[in-house]
Design a protein around this motif. Structure first.
Motif, PDB file in Angstrom:
ATOM      1  N   SER A 182       0.861  -1.191   0.000  1.00 25.51           N
ATOM      2  CA  SER A 182       0.000   0.000   0.000  1.00 25.51           C
ATOM      3  C   SER A 182       0.892   1.235   0.000  1.00 25.51           C
ATOM      4  O   SER A 182       2.051   1.170   0.435  1.00 25.51           O
ATOM      5  N   THR A 183       0.355   2.338  -0.460  1.00 24.52           N
ATOM      6  CA  THR A 183       1.079   3.602  -0.341  1.00 24.52           C
ATOM      7  C   THR A 183       0.727   4.237   0.999  1.00 24.52           C
ATOM      8  O   THR A 183      -0.254   3.862   1.645  1.00 24.52           O
ATOM      9  N   ARG A 185      -0.458   7.125   1.351  1.00 24.75           N
ATOM     10  CA  ARG A 185      -1.753   7.783   1.141  1.00 24.75           C
ATOM     11  C   ARG A 185      -2.892   6.786   1.320  1.00 24.75           C
ATOM     12  O   ARG A 185      -3.916   7.104   1.947  1.00 24.75           O
ATOM     13  N   ASP A 186      -2.731   5.575   0.796  1.00 23.62           N
ATOM     14  CA  ASP A 186      -3.751   4.538   0.985  1.00 23.62           C
ATOM     15  C   ASP A 186      -3.932   4.228   2.466  1.00 23.62           C
ATOM     16  O   ASP A 186      -5.054   4.066   2.961  1.00 23.62           O
ATOM     17  N   ASP A 189      -5.946   6.686   4.393  1.00 20.97           N
ATOM     18  CA  ASP A 189      -7.384   6.580   4.147  1.00 20.97           C
ATOM     19  C   ASP A 189      -8.013   5.368   4.828  1.00 20.97           C
ATOM     20  O   ASP A 189      -9.211   5.385   5.135  1.00 20.97           O
ATOM     21  N   THR A 190      -7.226   4.314   5.058  1.00 18.41           N
ATOM     22  CA  THR A 190      -7.813   3.066   5.551  1.00 18.41           C
ATOM     23  C   THR A 190      -7.551   2.792   7.028  1.00 18.41           C
ATOM     24  O   THR A 190      -8.224   1.958   7.631  1.00 18.41           O
TER      25      THR A 190
END
Length: 249
Positions: A182-183, A185-186, A189-190
């Protein structure tokens, strides 16, 4: 429950009050009014849960009250005449009782009021639940990789994430560096933002892994984790104020 009585015959109003209190002594009769204009003035300045209302008042039909002001309170009409029944249900009527008013009829009307009230509240709560923003669903586990082995890891076992060139790694409390597909940024968000915070372009840290912090150069903040890291974890100047607020929440 607060009840208003609109009845131009004082003895009938007193009798109705006695019957209501006999049914339930917790009822509060907020006022007993006799005229259209008096009712209009009172309703303009006060509120109640339920209205018992005669139709023929000393200064006219009580229907004229609804012409002068907007009433959203349920009304139980009490009258000696049955010809107004259809008109009564054009306004806020939930029951129509013919005089002489019997206690059994009052109980029946009050039961209907309770049924409608509970149904309304239930539907209202359902509507509120539907229109309110839903609480975000955050990931509680991640699939991480160590070599060729994949592992399910609870997020509360992760001290911090680090972006290294093109890859992101999760550093666990059990001293392992695992690859994360995952990045950052991901992950922002999660992951639950109450628990995880991105301190700069490279790192995301977990709140309850922070041991201490202190001012650093150029308005930045240096943090130390409970599970020691070989990396310098520096909160960027742009994120320092937000970091302090996050720690307080």
């Amino acid at each position: 429950m607060n009840i208003l009585i609109v009845e131009d015959e004082a003895l009938l109003a007193e009798e109705l009050e006695e019957k209501l209190l006999h049914i339930n002594s917790s009822y509060n009769i907020v006022a007993k009014l006799q005229e259209v204009d008096e009712a209009v003035e009172w309703l303009n300045n006060n509120s109640c849960d339920l209205i018992f209302m005669d139709i023929q008042l000393s200064d006219g039909l009580s229907f004229s009250i609804f012409d002068k002001i907007q009433i959203t309170t349920p009304v139980i009409f009490t009258t000696a005449y049955d010809q107004y029944a259809i008109r009564a249900f054009d306004v806020n009527s939930i029951a129509y009782i013919l005089k002489p008013v019997e206690e059994a009829e009052i109980k029946k009307a009050l039961s209907k009021y309770d049924l409608l009230k509970h149904s309304y509240i239930g539907n209202l709560q359902k509507l509120i639940a539907e229109i309110q923003p839903q609480k975000p669903s955050y990931k509680e586990q991640l699939i991480l990789t160590h070599g060729t082995v994949k592992k399910i890891v609870n997020v509360n076992e992760i001290s911090y994430f680090q972006a290294d060139d093109r890859y992101v790694f999760a550093f666990t409390t059990f001293a392992k560096r695992l690859f994360c597909d995952s990045t950052l940024r991901d992950l922002e968000d999660t992951l639950n933002s109450d628990l995880f915070f991105r301190i700069n372009r490279t790192f995301i840290v977990r709140k309850d892994e922070i041991d201490e912090w202190h001012p650093y150069s150029k308005g930045r903040i240096k943090i130390h984790l409970k599970h020691k890291s070989s990396e310098e974890l520096i909160v960027s100047r742009a994120r320092s104020q937000q970091f302090k607020l996050w720690l307080r929440n």
